[in-house]
Write an enzyme that holds these catalytic residues in place. Structure first.
Site, PDB file in Angstrom:
ATOM      1  N   GLU A  49       0.475  -1.053  -0.234  1.00  0.00           N
ATOM      2  CA  GLU A  49       0.013   0.220   0.376  1.00  0.00           C
ATOM      3  C   GLU A  49       0.715   0.791  -0.076  1.00  0.00           C
ATOM      4  OE1 GLU A  49      -3.069   0.338   3.134  1.00  0.00           O
ATOM      5  OE2 GLU A  49      -4.050  -0.752   1.989  1.00  0.00           O
ATOM      6  N   ASP A  60      -6.072   9.948   8.324  1.00  0.00           N
ATOM      7  CA  ASP A  60      -4.450   9.521   9.674  1.00  0.00           C
ATOM      8  C   ASP A  60      -4.010   9.999  10.657  1.00  0.00           C
ATOM      9  OD1 ASP A  60      -3.654   7.530   7.383  1.00  0.00           O
ATOM     10  OD2 ASP A  60      -3.414   9.090   5.672  1.00  0.00           O
TER      11      ASP A  60
END
Length: 269
Positions: A49, A60
């Site tokens: 990823e 995030d």
């Protein structure tokens, strides 16, 4: 069959769980990313990823936010990330690569153009965090038109109707966000994750990956017992950050953690 589907089929036949590491492209410097991708594969990664740097990465936590900041300081763009994948493909034609990021850079490039360029570079799928399935039709169609998988997130709060919608939109695998909050936060409760995975399996036979909070080999092994894939991000990116001024040491640091996870995961399946 896509590279992602083929990889999951091969792992299932072997009785193994996929290990999916995440790093941010261009962190801490654009020149090191392709080498780190190869290091991850050498350490046991089944799928990579690759994070597309973005100025406002809302899903995030601070570790990956800072990774985006370091990459953006070198002006790493979506096009640059595709070039990195193209370079990776010069010597690795097999390991699936997923781009993970946010809609804005994709929208600027244009859905059709993004999908075409990604496919030409050797990308296998895209996870666009801020595109919910009910708004993703045009992007999904563009990706599918180029043979790319649209990876979608499911959350602890996703109810059955929502899970059915996600399963309809997704391909490749579904990424279960194993805790409420942002990447790298809180502690996982294995029983809660196992219960939710069972709910998701009621609506799809796609592979299920678990991420957001996998910090060490013990936790990776625990997830390997119940999931089809284990996704690790912040634990790796924090090691990149700790060695940002010594980029030649980053590969060894990432390989050590990933090898520990791979060994622990293989021992429990």
């Amino acid at each position: 069959m896509s590279r992602i589907a083929a990889r999951f089929d091969a792992l299932k036949a072997q009785g193994r769980t996929a290990l999916i590491p995440f790093i941010t492209a261009g962190d801490p410097h654009p020149d090191v990313t392709v080498g780190l991708m190869h290091d991850l594969v050498d350490a046991g990664a089944d799928i990579i990823e690759l994070g597309v740097p973005f100025s406002d990465p809302m899903a995030d936590g601070p570790v990956i936010q800072r990774a985006s900041e370091r990459a953006l300081a070198h002006h790493v763009s979506l096009g640059d990330v595709m070039d990195m994948v193209r370079s990776f493909r010069e010597t690795d034609a097999d390991t699936p690569v997923i781009l993970m990021g946010y809609l804005n850079p994709v929208e600027v490039m244009g859905y059709e153009n993004f999908a075409r360029r990604a496919a030409q570079a050797g990308v296998d799928g895209a996870l666009t965090v801020d595109v919910p399935p009910e708004e993703g039709h045009d992007l999904i169609q563009a990706l599918r038109g180029q043979g790319l998988d649209a990876i979608y997130l499911a959350a602890p709060t996703s109810h059955r109707q929502r899970l059915e919608m996600i399963a309809e939109a997704a391909s490749g695998f579904i990424y279960y966000v194993s805790l409420k909050g942002v990447t790298g936060s809180a502690n996982l409760v294995l029983e809660d994750v196992e219960k939710k995975l069972a709910e998701i399996r009621d609506v799809t036979d796609m592979p299920l990956g678990v991420g957001f909070g996998i910090k060490d080999a013990q936790m990776a092994a625990a997830m390997a017992r119940i999931a089809d894939a284990v996704v690790v991000g912040s634990a790796l990116v924090s090691r990149v950050e700790a060695n940002a001024s010594k980029p030649d040491k980053i590969g060894a640091e990432l390989k050590q953690l990933l090898q520990e996870m791979r060994q622990a995961m293989d021992e429990v399946r």
